[in-house]
Write a protein that holds these residues in place. Sequence first.
Motif, PDB file in Angstrom:
ATOM      1  N   TYR A 121       0.965  -1.052   0.044  1.00 53.27           N
ATOM      2  CA  TYR A 121      -0.080  -0.056   0.114  1.00 53.27           C
ATOM      3  C   TYR A 121       1.041   1.341  -0.196  1.00 53.27           C
ATOM      4  CZ  TYR A 121       0.430  -1.651   4.892  1.00 53.27           C
ATOM      5  OH  TYR A 121       1.180  -2.191   6.020  1.00 53.27           O
ATOM      6  N   ASP A 122       0.143   2.138  -0.428  1.00 53.51           N
ATOM      7  CA  ASP A 122       0.997   3.665  -0.799  1.00 53.51           C
ATOM      8  C   ASP A 122       1.655   4.150   0.520  1.00 53.51           C
ATOM      9  OD1 ASP A 122       0.357   3.438  -3.184  1.00 53.51           O
ATOM     10  OD2 ASP A 122      -1.406   4.993  -3.086  1.00 53.51           O
ATOM     11  N   ARG A 123       1.117   4.284   1.659  1.00 55.83           N
ATOM     12  CA  ARG A 123       1.542   4.719   3.076  1.00 55.83           C
ATOM     13  C   ARG A 123       2.701   4.077   3.772  1.00 55.83           C
ATOM     14  NH1 ARG A 123      -1.448   6.438   7.444  1.00 55.83           N
ATOM     15  NH2 ARG A 123       0.473   5.929   8.614  1.00 55.83           N
ATOM     16  N   LEU A 124       2.861   2.679   2.863  1.00 58.07           N
ATOM     17  CA  LEU A 124       3.899   1.872   3.623  1.00 58.07           C
ATOM     18  C   LEU A 124       5.369   2.317   3.794  1.00 58.07           C
ATOM     19  CD1 LEU A 124       4.665  -1.086   5.068  1.00 58.07           C
ATOM     20  CD2 LEU A 124       5.032  -1.800   2.495  1.00 58.07           C
ATOM     21  N   ASN A 125       5.720   2.227   5.029  1.00 58.07           N
ATOM     22  CA  ASN A 125       7.194   2.441   5.568  1.00 58.07           C
ATOM     23  C   ASN A 125       7.970   1.462   6.040  1.00 58.07           C
ATOM     24  OD1 ASN A 125       6.105   5.394   4.941  1.00 58.07           O
ATOM     25  ND2 ASN A 125       7.901   6.196   5.933  1.00 58.07           N
ATOM     26  N   THR A 184      -5.042  -7.252   1.417  1.00 55.53           N
ATOM     27  CA  THR A 184      -4.126  -6.178   1.210  1.00 55.53           C
ATOM     28  C   THR A 184      -3.333  -6.117   0.186  1.00 55.53           C
ATOM     29  OG1 THR A 184      -2.812  -7.378   3.078  1.00 55.53           O
ATOM     30  CG2 THR A 184      -4.629  -5.618   3.806  1.00 55.53           C
ATOM     31  N   SER A 185      -2.993  -7.197  -0.256  1.00 56.05           N
ATOM     32  CA  SER A 185      -1.866  -7.358  -1.661  1.00 56.05           C
ATOM     33  C   SER A 185      -2.367  -6.363  -2.610  1.00 56.05           C
ATOM     34  CB  SER A 185      -1.574  -8.841  -1.811  1.00 56.05           C
ATOM     35  OG  SER A 185      -2.890  -9.319  -2.223  1.00 56.05           O
ATOM     36  N   VAL A 186      -3.663  -5.988  -2.801  1.00 58.86           N
ATOM     37  CA  VAL A 186      -4.396  -5.146  -4.053  1.00 58.86           C
ATOM     38  C   VAL A 186      -4.743  -4.001  -3.318  1.00 58.86           C
ATOM     39  CG1 VAL A 186      -4.627  -6.976  -5.215  1.00 58.86           C
ATOM     40  CG2 VAL A 186      -6.579  -6.250  -3.923  1.00 58.86           C
ATOM     41  N   TYR A 187      -4.546  -3.656  -2.176  1.00 58.22           N
ATOM     42  CA  TYR A 187      -5.228  -2.532  -1.517  1.00 58.22           C
ATOM     43  C   TYR A 187      -3.783  -1.320  -1.766  1.00 58.22           C
ATOM     44  CZ  TYR A 187      -6.035   0.956   2.243  1.00 58.22           C
ATOM     45  OH  TYR A 187      -6.388   2.339   3.011  1.00 58.22           O
ATOM     46  N   LYS A 188      -4.225  -0.216  -2.158  1.00 57.52           N
ATOM     47  CA  LYS A 188      -3.335   0.926  -2.508  1.00 57.52           C
ATOM     48  C   LYS A 188      -3.560   2.133  -1.408  1.00 57.52           C
ATOM     49  CE  LYS A 188      -1.024  -1.320  -5.535  1.00 57.52           C
ATOM     50  NZ  LYS A 188       0.390  -1.539  -5.250  1.00 57.52           N
ATOM     51  N   SER A 189      -4.786   2.543  -1.324  1.00 55.34           N
ATOM     52  CA  SER A 189      -4.861   3.799  -0.415  1.00 55.34           C
ATOM     53  C   SER A 189      -6.546   3.692  -0.003  1.00 55.34           C
ATOM     54  CB  SER A 189      -5.006   5.078  -1.381  1.00 55.34           C
ATOM     55  OG  SER A 189      -5.333   6.159  -0.524  1.00 55.34           O
ATOM     56  N   SER A 236      -6.293   0.118   8.786  1.00 53.81           N
ATOM     57  CA  SER A 236      -7.309   0.675   9.260  1.00 53.81           C
ATOM     58  C   SER A 236      -6.848   2.176   9.444  1.00 53.81           C
ATOM     59  CB  SER A 236      -7.216  -0.033  10.790  1.00 53.81           C
ATOM     60  OG  SER A 236      -7.931  -1.325  10.460  1.00 53.81           O
ATOM     61  N   LEU A 237      -5.723   2.589  10.086  1.00 55.55           N
ATOM     62  CA  LEU A 237      -5.357   3.714  10.298  1.00 55.55           C
ATOM     63  C   LEU A 237      -5.414   4.853   8.902  1.00 55.55           C
ATOM     64  CD1 LEU A 237      -3.911   6.006  12.055  1.00 55.55           C
ATOM     65  CD2 LEU A 237      -1.618   5.104  11.292  1.00 55.55           C
ATOM     66  N   ASP A 238      -4.992   4.077   7.837  1.00 55.40           N
ATOM     67  CA  ASP A 238      -5.018   4.775   6.645  1.00 55.40           C
ATOM     68  C   ASP A 238      -6.574   5.027   6.048  1.00 55.40           C
ATOM     69  OD1 ASP A 238      -3.619   5.869   4.120  1.00 55.40           O
ATOM     70  OD2 ASP A 238      -4.420   4.010   2.996  1.00 55.40           O
ATOM     71  N   LEU A 239      -7.364   4.175   6.538  1.00 54.60           N
ATOM     72  CA  LEU A 239      -8.622   4.367   6.248  1.00 54.60           C
ATOM     73  C   LEU A 239      -9.371   5.474   6.811  1.00 54.60           C
ATOM     74  CD1 LEU A 239     -10.092   0.591   6.054  1.00 54.60           C
ATOM     75  CD2 LEU A 239     -10.206   2.194   4.173  1.00 54.60           C
ATOM     76  N   CYS A 240      -8.961   5.615   8.404  1.00 53.92           N
ATOM     77  CA  CYS A 240      -9.491   6.795   8.939  1.00 53.92           C
ATOM     78  C   CYS A 240      -8.905   8.094   8.464  1.00 53.92           C
ATOM     79  CB  CYS A 240      -8.625   6.791  10.318  1.00 53.92           C
ATOM     80  SG  CYS A 240      -9.615   5.485  11.541  1.00 53.92           S
ATOM     81  N   SER A 241      -7.885   8.094   7.582  1.00 49.85           N
ATOM     82  CA  SER A 241      -7.311   9.345   7.156  1.00 49.85           C
ATOM     83  C   SER A 241      -7.976   9.710   5.945  1.00 49.85           C
ATOM     84  CB  SER A 241      -6.010   9.230   6.723  1.00 49.85           C
ATOM     85  OG  SER A 241      -5.237   8.726   7.907  1.00 49.85           O
TER      86      SER A 241
END
Length: 410
Positions: A61-65, A168-173, A195-200
Motif C-alpha cells: 500500500y502507498d503509505r507503507l514505510n 491487502t496485497s491489492v489495497y493501495k489507499s 485501518s489507520l489509512d482508512l481513518c485518514s
Amino acid sequence: MGNQEDEAVGVMKCSWVHGPIIVGGGPSGLAVAACLSDKGIPSLVLEKSDRIASLWQYRSYDRLNLHLPKQFCELPLMSFPKHFPKYPTKHQFISYLESYASNFGIKPKFNQSVVSAEFDSGSGVWRVRTQDTEYISKWLISATGENAEPVIPEISGVEKFHGAVIHTSVYKSGSDFKNQKVLVVGCGNSGMEVSLDLCSHNASPHMVVRNTVHVLPREMCGISTFGIAMGLMKWLPLRIVDKVLLLAAYFSLGNTEQLGLHRPKIGPIELKNATGKTPVLDVGALSRIKSGHIKVMAGVREITRKGAKFIDGQEKEFDSIILATGYKSNVPSWLKSCDLFTEEGMPRTPFPNGWKLGANGLYTVGFTRRGLLGTASDAVKIASDIGEQWRTMKDPRNSCNSQIILRRAC
C-alpha cells in the motif's frame, strides 16, 4: 548473468547455468546474487514478474514505510543513502533495491515463473523448469521467502457479500474507500496500518481481532524499540528482554487488554522466534482505537449479503471487506520430491542453520522469520559456502568432469 549455452529441445529450451540458479528477484534473491558476485561467482536470478521486488512494487500500500530503522534493513555490501530518513518509504526502499541490483550487475530473467524444480540424482544437478525453459545447475537457491503468496482464509458466507472483498496485497489507499464502512479482517501490522489509512480518508474501519496480539511502540524515548531489544539481548536472557519491552509498552501505550487487544502469554521476541508472528509496532493506530475511530471487533462467525455476524453476537453492515490476513511461502507448489521443507513451505532445519538443506546444493534465503537482517546473514553464508566449492571446481580436471555431467543432463 553467468555463462550459458542454450539448446532447443522441442518447444522447451535447455539452458546450462554455470553458477547457482536463484528463484526469486526480491530482496533475498538480490542479496545472495550480490554476495556471489562479490566472490566472482555468476548466478541466474529467475523472477516471475516483470521487475525486481514485485511484492514491494505491486502488492504494497502507498503509505507503507519500513517498520524498522534503515540500519536493520540494509542488504549486504551496500548501505542506504545517507539522506534517506530513519524509516524509508516504500518508494525509497524500491529505489535502493534498484540501485543495489545495478551496482552489482544483477540482471534477472523476468517473466520466468518456476513451474518445478527437482534434483536429478543421476546427473547430480538441479532441473528448474519455467513455462518455456529448463535451467540446469549444480546449485539451487530458493529466495521466494516467507511472503510469496497472499493467505486467503475461508470465511463462511463470503460469497454472498454484495460489496468488494480484497486482500491487502491489492489495497493501495483509503481514498478508494472514502466514507465507507469497512471490515478489516486481521490485526497485524498491515491490518493496523490499513485501518489507520482508512481513518485518514474518512472511512469507518472495524478491525477484526481473532487472536492475541502484541502491540509495542515503534520507538521508546526516541530510540527504536527493535534496536533496544537487540541491544538488551547481548546482555540479558530473551525472556528478561521480553519483560522489559512489555513493561515499557505498558507505560507508553497503556493496558491494551482494555481495548480488546489481548496479549499472548509468550513474550513478543520469543513468540516471533518460535512462530514467526511479528509484534505490531504502533505508528498511530492505537490512538485511533482509543478515540473510537477504529472499532475492534471479535472474530467473524459468518459473512452476510450486507455485512457480518460476529462470534459475540453482534451483527453489522459493511460496504467493503479487506483481508489483512498475511502471506505464505509457495515453495511446496514448485519444489518437487523434496522433504526438506514443511507443508507450510518453511525449511525443516531450524534457524540459524536453515540456509543450507542437505548435501545436494540446495540453499534458502529469506526464511529465517527475522526479516532483512536474517536475509543478509543467510546471503553471506550461502555465498561463502558456494565459494569454497567454486574454488575447487576451478581445477581444470574438476571443471571438465562437471561439464561432462551437465552435458549428459540434457
